[in-house]
Design an enzyme around this catalytic site. Sequence first.
Site, mmCIF file in Angstrom:
data_model
loop_
_atom_site.group_PDB
_atom_site.id
_atom_site.type_symbol
_atom_site.label_atom_id
_atom_site.label_comp_id
_atom_site.label_asym_id
_atom_site.label_seq_id
_atom_site.Cartn_x
_atom_site.Cartn_y
_atom_site.Cartn_z
ATOM 1 N N PHE A 128 -2.093 -12.122 7.313
ATOM 2 C CA PHE A 128 -1.004 -11.749 6.059
ATOM 3 C C PHE A 128 -0.104 -13.427 5.278
ATOM 4 O O PHE A 128 1.227 -12.640 6.582
ATOM 5 C CB PHE A 128 -0.683 -10.152 5.864
ATOM 6 C CG PHE A 128 -0.248 -9.979 4.415
ATOM 7 C CD1 PHE A 128 -1.283 -10.056 3.508
ATOM 8 C CD2 PHE A 128 0.862 -10.002 3.810
ATOM 9 C CE1 PHE A 128 -0.903 -10.162 1.685
ATOM 10 C CE2 PHE A 128 1.140 -9.982 2.232
ATOM 11 C CZ PHE A 128 0.266 -10.183 1.172
ATOM 12 N N ASP A 213 5.760 -16.587 10.636
ATOM 13 C CA ASP A 213 6.067 -15.929 9.742
ATOM 14 C C ASP A 213 6.954 -14.742 10.159
ATOM 15 O O ASP A 213 5.527 -13.858 11.029
ATOM 16 C CB ASP A 213 4.901 -15.971 8.987
ATOM 17 C CG ASP A 213 4.463 -14.997 7.619
ATOM 18 O OD1 ASP A 213 5.523 -14.245 7.387
ATOM 19 O OD2 ASP A 213 4.004 -14.993 7.271
ATOM 20 N N LYS A 242 11.295 -9.246 3.605
ATOM 21 C CA LYS A 242 11.674 -8.193 3.416
ATOM 22 C C LYS A 242 12.859 -7.741 3.678
ATOM 23 O O LYS A 242 13.708 -7.117 2.552
ATOM 24 C CB LYS A 242 10.337 -7.713 4.552
ATOM 25 C CG LYS A 242 8.809 -7.992 3.999
ATOM 26 C CD LYS A 242 8.007 -6.625 4.824
ATOM 27 C CE LYS A 242 6.947 -6.976 3.886
ATOM 28 N NZ LYS A 242 6.169 -8.603 3.586
HETATM 29 C C1 LIG Z 1 5.184 -8.944 3.133
HETATM 30 C C2 LIG Z 1 4.856 -10.401 4.270
HETATM 31 C C3 LIG Z 1 4.857 -11.383 3.054
HETATM 32 C C4 LIG Z 1 4.626 -11.336 1.589
HETATM 33 O O1 LIG Z 1 5.528 -11.004 0.754
HETATM 34 P P1 LIG Z 1 6.096 -10.757 -0.105
HETATM 35 O O2 LIG Z 1 7.650 -10.658 -0.307
HETATM 36 O O3 LIG Z 1 5.210 -10.286 -0.463
HETATM 37 O O4 LIG Z 1 5.785 -12.083 -0.957
HETATM 38 C C5 LIG Z 1 4.370 -12.259 4.392
HETATM 39 N N1 LIG Z 1 3.764 -12.604 5.238
HETATM 40 C C6 LIG Z 1 4.044 -11.403 6.400
HETATM 41 C C7 LIG Z 1 4.131 -10.915 7.555
HETATM 42 C C8 LIG Z 1 4.951 -10.296 5.260
HETATM 43 O O5 LIG Z 1 4.710 -8.883 6.271
#
Ligand SMILES: *Cc1c(COP(=O)(O)O)cnc(C)c1O
Length: 394
Positions: A128, A213, A242
């Site tokens: 994700f 990420d 986050k």
């Molecule tokens: C939540 C998340 C995103 C997206 O972040 P947003 O602030 O919602 O755009 C991208 N990568 C990972 C691994 C995430 O957990």
Amino acid sequence: MSSLFPTFARYPITIVKGKGSRLWDDQGKEYLDFMTGIAVTSLGHVPERVQNALVSQLDQLWHVSNLFYNPVQEKAAKLLTDNSCADAVFFCNSGAEANEAAIKLARRYHQKVLGNGRYEIVTLTHSFHGRTLATLTATGQDKVKEGFLPLPQGFVHVPLNDLAALEAAITDQTAAVMIELVQAEGGVHLADPAYVKAVRELCDRHGILLILDEVQTGMGRTGKLFAYEHYGIEPDIFTLAKGIASGFPVGAMLGKAALVPAFTAGSHGSTFSGTPIATAAIAATIETMLLEKAPERAAASGELLVSKLKQALAGLPNVTDVRGLGLIVGIECAGPVADIVAELHKRGLLVITAGPNVLRLLPNLLVTAEEIDEAVGIIAAVLSEQAAALSASN
Ligand SMILES: *Cc1c(COP(=O)(O)O)cnc(C)c1O
């Protein structure tokens, strides 16, 4: 009727107040928070040090254009580079934007600095990476792409922990490999240490950038300030959001010195990039995390949580696995967990899912042993009752 687009499936709870590990709804009911707004409020709700820094910044200056120097932004960036393998930071407003910046930097480094025109990004299935057009294309889940065609070009997906598949996906157009070290949204799947090392070597061998990420795994969540520290490797680029600012909406893309010349003035930007308020929240969050040894505490609490869960859930036929890294913990169940989540909420414990069959626990990094016992007790009670009900109906 709500005036909002119905993009979110909401639980039937209205949260109005939070402090530390606790939240309260509009009926005055108290909850133990083991989801922290999806790994956001990592120092607990309304942490005093960050609150004080924000209040004093609110008195001073809220916004200044990036056409001027901004010492608060410089301070937050230096705290990040001093405590990581990165040499430079670009601030943005979300995880998706941080990943978007990472993808742009990787392409631009190949195309403008190296002059080789490479553009392909290899990512993983079940990953994700966000909801912008590029990051939903990078995401290895079809459900986020439905109805949004045509998608940007240049993204390829391969399974996690399958080095041969990754090697086979690499072409002379591959600019970067982008992975999560723990696939959190995708079901709490952990990358093998040997795989991570091999991916780093593969990238080095082919002149490919490694993007991590760390939007969910970063900022102490896995028991290190950044998850890559567990694996004895360094990424070329990594992304944060986050947990970076205790709930203030902000993201960051960090890169090695070699990549700095790729982002020249005017090549990338954002009106709200690193505003004084946002970066005051970041700086105070990092300082508090270091002061409170939040990553070390997350490591110890994660081990405690997993061992207590394994003990309490041992032998239950409806539980198939308990796994995690630091305080990203997944309880994999034999079937869908939506009803379990609803029951846990009823009993005052807030958790979320990671895919249909996995309960995901994301307490704050300062969670106490007593709070872990309380949560494990509620989870064990609900899952035992489900097991009993299932065996009675068979
Ligand atoms: C939540 C998340 C995103 C997206 O972040 P947003 O602030 O919602 O755009 C991208 N990568 C990972 C691994 C995430 O957990």
